[in-house]
Design a protein around this motif. Structure first.
Motif, PDB file in Angstrom:
ATOM      1  N   ILE A  62     -57.157  12.260 -17.769  1.00  0.00           N
ATOM      2  CA  ILE A  62     -57.340  11.960 -19.252  1.00  0.00           C
ATOM      3  C   ILE A  62     -55.850  11.216 -19.633  1.00  0.00           C
ATOM      4  CG2 ILE A  62     -57.220  12.557 -21.995  1.00  0.00           C
ATOM      5  CD1 ILE A  62     -59.218  14.802 -21.037  1.00  0.00           C
ATOM      6  N   GLY A  63     -54.795  11.999 -19.110  1.00  0.00           N
ATOM      7  CA  GLY A  63     -53.452  11.506 -19.172  1.00  0.00           C
ATOM      8  C   GLY A  63     -53.120  10.054 -18.653  1.00  0.00           C
ATOM      9  N   ILE A  64     -53.867   9.893 -17.341  1.00  0.00           N
ATOM     10  CA  ILE A  64     -53.706   8.610 -16.807  1.00  0.00           C
ATOM     11  C   ILE A  64     -54.632   7.645 -17.588  1.00  0.00           C
ATOM     12  CG2 ILE A  64     -54.677   7.474 -14.791  1.00  0.00           C
ATOM     13  CD1 ILE A  64     -54.866   9.977 -13.101  1.00  0.00           C
ATOM     14  N   GLU A  65     -55.648   7.800 -18.349  1.00  0.00           N
ATOM     15  CA  GLU A  65     -56.351   6.926 -18.856  1.00  0.00           C
ATOM     16  C   GLU A  65     -55.318   6.496 -20.160  1.00  0.00           C
ATOM     17  OE1 GLU A  65     -60.145   8.122 -19.726  1.00  0.00           O
ATOM     18  OE2 GLU A  65     -60.674   8.525 -17.381  1.00  0.00           O
ATOM     19  N   ILE A  66     -54.915   7.383 -20.821  1.00  0.00           N
ATOM     20  CA  ILE A  66     -54.057   7.242 -22.047  1.00  0.00           C
ATOM     21  C   ILE A  66     -52.717   6.133 -21.413  1.00  0.00           C
ATOM     22  CG2 ILE A  66     -52.389   8.080 -23.410  1.00  0.00           C
ATOM     23  CD1 ILE A  66     -54.202  10.557 -23.571  1.00  0.00           C
ATOM     24  N   PHE A  67     -52.363   6.583 -20.481  1.00  0.00           N
ATOM     25  CA  PHE A  67     -51.016   5.815 -20.109  1.00  0.00           C
ATOM     26  C   PHE A  67     -51.465   4.547 -19.714  1.00  0.00           C
ATOM     27  CE2 PHE A  67     -47.324   4.831 -17.456  1.00  0.00           C
ATOM     28  CZ  PHE A  67     -46.216   4.948 -18.537  1.00  0.00           C
ATOM     29  N   GLU A  68     -52.632   4.118 -18.954  1.00  0.00           N
ATOM     30  CA  GLU A  68     -52.925   3.041 -18.600  1.00  0.00           C
ATOM     31  C   GLU A  68     -53.154   2.152 -19.690  1.00  0.00           C
ATOM     32  OE1 GLU A  68     -54.787   3.633 -14.085  1.00  0.00           O
ATOM     33  OE2 GLU A  68     -56.094   3.624 -15.766  1.00  0.00           O
ATOM     34  N   ASP A  69     -54.094   2.712 -20.705  1.00  0.00           N
ATOM     35  CA  ASP A  69     -54.254   2.079 -22.034  1.00  0.00           C
ATOM     36  C   ASP A  69     -53.248   1.734 -23.007  1.00  0.00           C
ATOM     37  OD1 ASP A  69     -56.960   1.614 -20.800  1.00  0.00           O
ATOM     38  OD2 ASP A  69     -57.660   3.255 -22.155  1.00  0.00           O
ATOM     39  N   LEU A  70     -52.366   2.652 -23.291  1.00  0.00           N
ATOM     40  CA  LEU A  70     -51.335   2.733 -24.006  1.00  0.00           C
ATOM     41  C   LEU A  70     -50.017   3.135 -23.450  1.00  0.00           C
ATOM     42  CD1 LEU A  70     -51.018   1.809 -27.193  1.00  0.00           C
ATOM     43  CD2 LEU A  70     -51.065   4.421 -27.638  1.00  0.00           C
TER      44      LEU A  70
END
Length: 351
Positions: free
Chosen positions: A185-193
């Motif tokens: 989930i952290g990966i996706e957050i950092f990629e999106d924002l």
């Protein structure tokens, strides 16, 4: 930032990630987990909330919608990572099977992994599991054993069953492989924002926040991670204060997904102690208000655990002014009975 984090960063840079030194969860492990589970889980949206952003001056607030995840919860990420690894390491796991314990969401995740990967998993659940989760587990052909009134007792019984039958135990949180899955989930957050300032995460056993925080702190130590717990069940918060895992009886809470004790020597304690920057405690009325807010403003259903992180933000907005904040909506598995009561209660307040 703690000395522990800087020392961990030094070890990572030197290539020393030995779990013998500490319960260490690396960015590399979490990236590997993403590659391992990407065909089994949903990449959930990071939804901008104009309503919360307007209320919190000069801010941009986003909701990470794990309530839209398969099985209605983030737990599927950790379960699939663990079961995939078991299959890689043990050719006979499909015959021997495994065992786990859960308040419901991890049970749903393990059952989904069982159905898709062909590994039979018996799940011990507390006797007070929510009716919504129990019904869905039965529909999904879960292999269930009901035991005790707290998840910690179900976990102890499951571990005993694991030892007696010599089969792997899949912890809902006390396992770096499981936490690595949640960390995706952290990966996706950092990629999106990538310029996110704060991330608010509901905390029970600590696997979700441990995985997310380990990744985010690994890629940008300046990101602040907030642990959010209901006042009625705040074992991790009290344990961090005490400096060791303690037992504290949990009261009734809408956040059944985070309720209960923490297993002794859990790997998540160190992750929380060293990667979580701040802690926020939430009253039951604010959890209910958060659930109602999501229904009325975002037209989405969330469970009590997701209401904890949202409620924590809504009652502490001043400290997030002028920043970019992500709130983890960790799941959507709430009973219709609870939902009806919350709607009725909140609408009576409006009248």
């Amino acid at each position: 930032m703690s000395a522990y984090f800087h020392e961990t960063k030094r070890w990572i840079e030197q290539g020393d990630t030995s779990s013998q030194k500490m319960h260490l969860l690396t960015v590399q492990q979490i990236m590997q987990a993403r590659n391992r589970i990407k065909n089994y889980v949903r990449r959930t949206p990071l939804e901008f909330s104009p309503f919360l952003s307007q209320r919190c001056r000069d801010s941009k607030v986003y909701i990470k919608c794990e309530n839209l995840q398969l099985t209605g919860s983030f737990k599927i990420r950790g379960a699939f990572n663990k079961v995939c690894l078991l299959k890689e390491k043990d050719a006979n796991i499909s015959k021997r099977g495994a065992v786990s314990a859960s308040t419901g969401n991890h049970a749903l995740a393990c059952t989904e992994a069982m159905n898709q990967l062909g590994v039979p998993i018996r799940v011990f659940v507390p006797e007070n599991i929510s009716s919504a989760k129990h019904e869905r587990l039965k529909v999904n052909n879960a292999i269930l054993t009901l035991h005790g009134q707290d998840c910690i007792f179900a976990e102890n019984a499951a571990r005993k069953y694991s030892e007696e039958n010599k089969i792997p135990f899949i912890s809902p949180y006390n396992d770096t492989d499981v936490a690595a899955g949640q960390g995706t989930i952290g990966i996706e957050i950092f990629e999106d924002l990538p310029d996110v300032d704060n991330v608010l995460v509901p905390v029970g056993g600590g696997g979700l926040i441990g995985g997310i925080a380990a990744y985010l702190k690994g890629v940008n130590p300046k990101i602040k991670v907030y642990g959010c717990q209901p006042i009625q069940s705040k074992v991790m918060y009290e344990s961090i204060k005490a400096g060791s895992i303690i037992f504290e009886e949990s009261g009734d809470t809408l956040s059944d997904g985070t309720s209960g004790g923490i297993e002794e020597n859990s790997v998540t304690f160190e992750l929380c102690r060293n990667y979580v920057d701040h802690w926020l405690l939430v009253e039951e009325e604010h959890i209910a208000k958060a659930i109602y807010f999501m229904l009325s403003h975002h037209h989405m259903m969330i469970e009590g655990a997701a209401g904890v992180s949202l409620g924590a933000f809504m009652t502490n907005m001043d400290q997030f002014a002028g920043q970019k904040t992500v709130i983890i909506a960790c799941g959507a598995n709430i009973s219709m009975e609870k939902l009806k009561k919350i709607i009725q209660m909140e609408e009576e307040k409006i009248i």
